[in-house]
Design an enzyme around this catalytic site. Sequence first.
Site, PDB file in Angstrom:
ATOM      1  N   GLU A 151       2.457  -5.912   6.894  1.00 49.32           N
ATOM      2  CA  GLU A 151       3.750  -5.226   6.806  1.00 49.32           C
ATOM      3  C   GLU A 151       4.876  -6.123   6.295  1.00 49.32           C
ATOM      4  O   GLU A 151       4.941  -7.305   6.605  1.00 49.32           O
ATOM      5  CB  GLU A 151       4.138  -4.669   8.175  1.00 49.32           C
ATOM      6  CG  GLU A 151       3.172  -3.620   8.701  1.00 49.32           C
ATOM      7  CD  GLU A 151       3.002  -2.426   7.792  1.00 49.32           C
ATOM      8  OE1 GLU A 151       4.004  -1.965   7.201  1.00 49.32           O
ATOM      9  OE2 GLU A 151       1.858  -1.950   7.658  1.00 49.32           O
TER      10      GLU A 151
ATOM     11  N   ARG B 185       3.983  11.311   3.748  1.00 48.85           N
ATOM     12  CA  ARG B 185       3.614  10.619   2.514  1.00 48.85           C
ATOM     13  C   ARG B 185       2.328  11.228   1.958  1.00 48.85           C
ATOM     14  O   ARG B 185       1.420  11.569   2.716  1.00 48.85           O
ATOM     15  CB  ARG B 185       3.371   9.120   2.768  1.00 48.85           C
ATOM     16  CG  ARG B 185       4.578   8.393   3.317  1.00 48.85           C
ATOM     17  CD  ARG B 185       4.264   6.951   3.628  1.00 48.85           C
ATOM     18  NE  ARG B 185       3.274   6.852   4.710  1.00 48.85           N
ATOM     19  CZ  ARG B 185       2.933   5.729   5.322  1.00 48.85           C
ATOM     20  NH1 ARG B 185       3.477   4.577   4.940  1.00 48.85           N
ATOM     21  NH2 ARG B 185       2.040   5.724   6.286  1.00 48.85           N
TER      22      ARG B 185
ATOM     23  N   ARG C  85       1.027   6.893   0.057  1.00 48.10           N
ATOM     24  CA  ARG C  85       0.309   5.866   0.824  1.00 48.10           C
ATOM     25  C   ARG C  85      -1.097   5.790   0.266  1.00 48.10           C
ATOM     26  O   ARG C  85      -1.760   6.810   0.101  1.00 48.10           O
ATOM     27  CB  ARG C  85       0.286   6.262   2.306  1.00 48.10           C
ATOM     28  CG  ARG C  85      -0.584   5.407   3.206  1.00 48.10           C
ATOM     29  CD  ARG C  85       0.017   4.012   3.369  1.00 48.10           C
ATOM     30  NE  ARG C  85      -0.580   3.259   4.448  1.00 48.10           N
ATOM     31  CZ  ARG C  85      -1.763   2.657   4.395  1.00 48.10           C
ATOM     32  NH1 ARG C  85      -2.505   2.740   3.326  1.00 48.10           N
ATOM     33  NH2 ARG C  85      -2.192   1.967   5.438  1.00 48.10           N
TER      34      ARG C  85
ATOM     35  N   ASP D 188       0.793  -1.233   0.000  1.00 47.79           N
ATOM     36  CA  ASP D 188       0.000   0.000   0.000  1.00 47.79           C
ATOM     37  C   ASP D 188       0.827   1.285   0.000  1.00 47.79           C
ATOM     38  O   ASP D 188       0.307   2.357   0.251  1.00 47.79           O
ATOM     39  CB  ASP D 188      -0.968   0.012   1.183  1.00 47.79           C
ATOM     40  CG  ASP D 188      -0.283  -0.140   2.532  1.00 47.79           C
ATOM     41  OD1 ASP D 188       0.860   0.328   2.692  1.00 47.79           O
ATOM     42  OD2 ASP D 188      -0.883  -0.736   3.430  1.00 47.79           O
TER      43      ASP D 188
ATOM     44  N   ASP E 190      -5.225  -1.199   3.829  1.00 45.30           N
ATOM     45  CA  ASP E 190      -4.034  -1.529   4.604  1.00 45.30           C
ATOM     46  C   ASP E 190      -3.611  -2.943   4.257  1.00 45.30           C
ATOM     47  O   ASP E 190      -4.445  -3.856   4.192  1.00 45.30           O
ATOM     48  CB  ASP E 190      -4.327  -1.429   6.103  1.00 45.30           C
ATOM     49  CG  ASP E 190      -3.071  -1.574   6.950  1.00 45.30           C
ATOM     50  OD1 ASP E 190      -2.013  -1.074   6.544  1.00 45.30           O
ATOM     51  OD2 ASP E 190      -3.166  -2.195   8.024  1.00 45.30           O
ATOM     52  N   THR E 191      -2.324  -3.119   4.010  1.00 48.28           N
ATOM     53  CA  THR E 191      -1.784  -4.453   3.775  1.00 48.28           C
ATOM     54  C   THR E 191      -0.881  -4.820   4.940  1.00 48.28           C
ATOM     55  O   THR E 191      -0.415  -3.953   5.671  1.00 48.28           O
ATOM     56  CB  THR E 191      -0.988  -4.517   2.448  1.00 48.28           C
ATOM     57  OG1 THR E 191       0.098  -3.587   2.494  1.00 48.28           O
ATOM     58  CG2 THR E 191      -1.886  -4.198   1.263  1.00 48.28           C
TER      59      THR E 191
END
Length: 180
Positions: free
Chosen positions: A83, A122, A75, A64, A80-81
């Site tokens: 980590e 970001r 971002r 992501d 959300d992926t």
Amino acid sequence: MNFKRNSKKASVFLFLGTCLILIGYLFYSLKKFEVIRIVSSPSPTPIENNQVIYAKVIKVFDGDTIQIETGQNVRYIGVDTTEVYPNVECYSLKAKKENENLVLGKTVRLEKDVSGEDKYGRLLRYIYIDDKFVNDELVKNGFAKVFTFPPDVKYQNQFKESEKYARENSLGLWNTCKPF
């Protein structure tokens, strides 16, 4: 006779006035929805936060987060992926690989919602490749979960439907990383 000539002049002025109003509206509309095409240059300039932009993706950090040719990190909003760093979590490498397959080396369209940047500096954006909505594709195919954070909730319902589909069909992380 004099009345006809004045009537003709009034019609011409009315026509010209209408044209000027339409031209003014057109310029106002174009400025409101300003689109910029970023091209590679020796020293890229930072992107303004209030613009829809096109830029080439030069690096994929994870599922992501990417870097564009200006050097700015982006971002993805609303998703959300798992980590990759500091520890490799379940399905994170597959999510990163899918993101690379979708965007690396390609010119993408970045769309802003409300926030410009996150606390890490970001850019926060929705990402598109042609008509493909990358943020949603990652959720729908089980590479990402929904992660909306107000005020950036423009596509929240769409993401929730895509996550429901991925869960119900045990796609991606919903099949591999149980329990969630």
